[in-house]
Design an enzyme around this catalytic site. Structure first.
Site, mmCIF file in Angstrom:
data_model
loop_
_atom_site.group_PDB
_atom_site.id
_atom_site.type_symbol
_atom_site.label_atom_id
_atom_site.label_comp_id
_atom_site.label_asym_id
_atom_site.label_seq_id
_atom_site.Cartn_x
_atom_site.Cartn_y
_atom_site.Cartn_z
ATOM 1 N N THR A 72 43.481 50.668 48.121
ATOM 2 C CA THR A 72 42.885 51.211 46.983
ATOM 3 C C THR A 72 42.654 52.720 46.535
ATOM 4 O OG1 THR A 72 40.533 50.114 47.330
ATOM 5 C CG2 THR A 72 40.246 51.166 45.776
ATOM 6 N N ASN A 151 47.251 39.156 45.037
ATOM 7 C CA ASN A 151 47.102 38.769 45.830
ATOM 8 C C ASN A 151 45.607 37.514 45.456
ATOM 9 O OD1 ASN A 151 44.670 40.627 44.331
ATOM 10 N ND2 ASN A 151 43.584 40.476 44.878
ATOM 11 N N GLN A 179 50.144 43.386 49.472
ATOM 12 C CA GLN A 179 49.952 41.676 50.327
ATOM 13 C C GLN A 179 51.669 41.395 50.963
ATOM 14 O OE1 GLN A 179 47.420 39.443 51.037
ATOM 15 N NE2 GLN A 179 45.995 40.788 49.712
ATOM 16 N N THR A 237 41.436 66.239 57.138
ATOM 17 C CA THR A 237 42.128 66.141 58.097
ATOM 18 C C THR A 237 42.528 64.585 58.160
ATOM 19 O OG1 THR A 237 40.849 67.729 59.716
ATOM 20 C CG2 THR A 237 41.667 66.371 61.374
ATOM 21 N N CYS A 325 36.698 40.631 46.036
ATOM 22 C CA CYS A 325 35.110 41.573 45.144
ATOM 23 C C CYS A 325 34.145 40.542 44.562
ATOM 24 C CB CYS A 325 35.524 42.456 44.581
ATOM 25 S SG CYS A 325 36.743 43.669 45.410
HETATM 26 C C1 PLP Z 1 43.252 44.692 50.148
HETATM 27 C C2 PLP Z 1 43.873 45.068 48.670
HETATM 28 C C3 PLP Z 1 43.618 46.180 48.091
HETATM 29 C C4 PLP Z 1 43.255 47.507 48.091
HETATM 30 O O1 PLP Z 1 43.246 48.014 49.914
HETATM 31 P P1 PLP Z 1 42.272 48.319 50.668
HETATM 32 O O2 PLP Z 1 42.511 49.267 52.064
HETATM 33 O O3 PLP Z 1 41.243 47.502 50.867
HETATM 34 O O4 PLP Z 1 41.625 49.599 49.709
HETATM 35 C C5 PLP Z 1 44.555 46.862 47.201
HETATM 36 N N1 PLP Z 1 45.462 45.227 45.985
HETATM 37 C C6 PLP Z 1 45.862 44.495 46.593
HETATM 38 C C7 PLP Z 1 46.941 43.459 46.551
HETATM 39 C C8 PLP Z 1 45.078 44.425 48.144
HETATM 40 O O5 PLP Z 1 45.044 42.899 47.953
#
Ligand code: PLP
Length: 379
Positions: A72, A151, A179, A237, A325
């Site tokens: 994210t 995803n 992914q 950090t 989500c």
């Molecule tokens: C899981 C996912 C994210 C988010 O990654 P996080 O480490 O959970 O913040 C972003 N893009 C895709 C395609 C994902 O599958």
């Protein structure tokens, strides 16, 4: 009852060797990598080594890797950081309707800040239209962001073609490869990509760590301020334990990529074969050929997603309705909607995703139980 985890696209278990690679940093190795004394030098060395490992896995150089708190943050950094650093060129970016919310919601945020976003459509296989991207490019377009593989339905995107169009037009190109990493060969020397997002918890490392690849010489505006870490691109950090675990997971996954691919394709075929034998009615969602090996999205038109997920959970099988989500709130998937699939298909879609820990026996058992649920029995 054996529990069977088929939701690796949401998150994966931590590999035991990854945990071992992290423990020293919760015990004796506590130095701050920015400290000049030997405690700091030791953890600085670990961070440097990890950066090299992750860079090598993409054929990038270590200076092109910025550690983040996950996928994210990598997506946010790519979009916000590039748009902010290149405001003199314009305020327009292009993305697709099937991106992860980490990209889509960042685009909405940027729109509220006065940027303009074009959302290109996809076809019924979930493939982004290359022609729509070409047509959307304007003189003030700064960035194109298209994910490597989806995803929810697993569809692989025409990344090389999109990248080439971006280069021809002097536009930066970002891809969310969260992914794809670990199952697809990613080589930034071959791929016309300028920025690429990674997340550790999708490859058997802990949650809360990830990285953004930023090609050399590309200017990006930082949005965390406070220290000189990550060459001033991300202050704070370093998450040394997470970084160490991430690198260990990368070593493992890169050494076994071909085996994993073969296993997941076998699992996928096995499930479909069992359903066919049982006479279970299903339809495949996504592209029939260009897909991520670990993601299988199917609709069982006779049973709604919610009911299916509840029954699966009772049977000890973890699956998803799409993104995590979306599943939590049981909203209709924006990806399936964008693919323009019939309502009955959208309302009955289930995502199974394979990973470390799954076995052919588990897959067979799961497929039979799933088939039984669809057929309304208690097998
Ligand atoms: C899981 C996912 C994210 C988010 O990654 P996080 O480490 O959970 O913040 C972003 N893009 C895709 C395609 C994902 O599958």
């Amino acid at each position: 009852m054996e529990e069977i985890y088929l939701d690796h696209a949401a998150t994966t278990p931590v590999h035991p060797a990854v945990l071992d690679a992290m423990l020293p940093f919760y015990k004796e190795m506590h130095g701050n990598p920015s400290s000049l004394h030997r405690f700091g030098q030791r953890t600085r060395y670990v961070v440097d080594q990890a950066r090299s490992t992750i860079a090598a896995s993409l054929h990038a150089s270590p200076a092109e890797i910025v550690f983040t708190s996950g996928g994210t943050e990598a997506d946010n950094m790519a979009l916000i950081g590039i748009m902010a650093a290149h405001a003199e060129k314009g305020k327009h970016l292009i993305t697709s309707t099937i991106e992860h919310h980490a990209v889509l919601d960042t685009c909405e945020y940027l729109e509220r800040q006065g940027y303009e976003v074009t959302y290109v459509p996809v076809d019924h296989t979930g493939t982004v239209s290359v022609e729509a991207i070409r047509a959307a490019i304007r003189p003030d377009t700064v960035l194109i962001s298209i994910m490597y593989g989806n995803n929810e339905v697993g569809t692989l995107q025409p990344i090389e073609e999109i990248g080439r169009i971006a280069r021809e037009n002097g536009v930066y190109f970002h891809t969310d490869a969260v992914q794809a990493y670990g199952v697809e060969a990613l080589d930034v020397k071959q791929l016309p990509v300028d920025l690429l997002s990674l997340s550790a918890h999708k490859i058997n490392a802990p949650k809360g760590i990830g990285a953004l690849y930023i090609a050399r010489n590309i200017k990006i505006a930082p949005y965390l301020h406070g220290g000189n870490q990550e060459k001033k691109r991300r202050a704070g950090t370093e998450n040394v334990a997470g970084i160490s675990g991430f690198a260990k997971a990368v070593e493992i996954v890169m050494a076994q990529r071909e085996e994993h691919r073969a296993d997941y394709l076998k699992y996928r075929a096995l499930m479909l074969e069992i359903w066919q034998e049982m006479g279970v009615e299903y339809t495949l969602n996504g592209h029939p050929e260009h897909y991520l090996p670990h993601i299988l999205n199917v609709s069982f038109p006779s049973i709604k997603t919610e009911t299916m997920l509840m029954n699966l959970d009772i049977a000890g099988i973890a699956a998803a309705s799409g993104s995590a989500c979306t599943a939590g709130s049981l909203e209709i998937s924006h990806v399936l909607q964008a693919m323009n699939l019939p309502e009955a298909i959208v309302e009955s879609a289930i995502r199974f995703s394979f990973g470390y820990g799954n076995s052919p026996e588990q897959i067979r058992a799961a497929a039979r139980k799933i088939g039984g649920i669809v057929q309304g029995g208690n097998k």
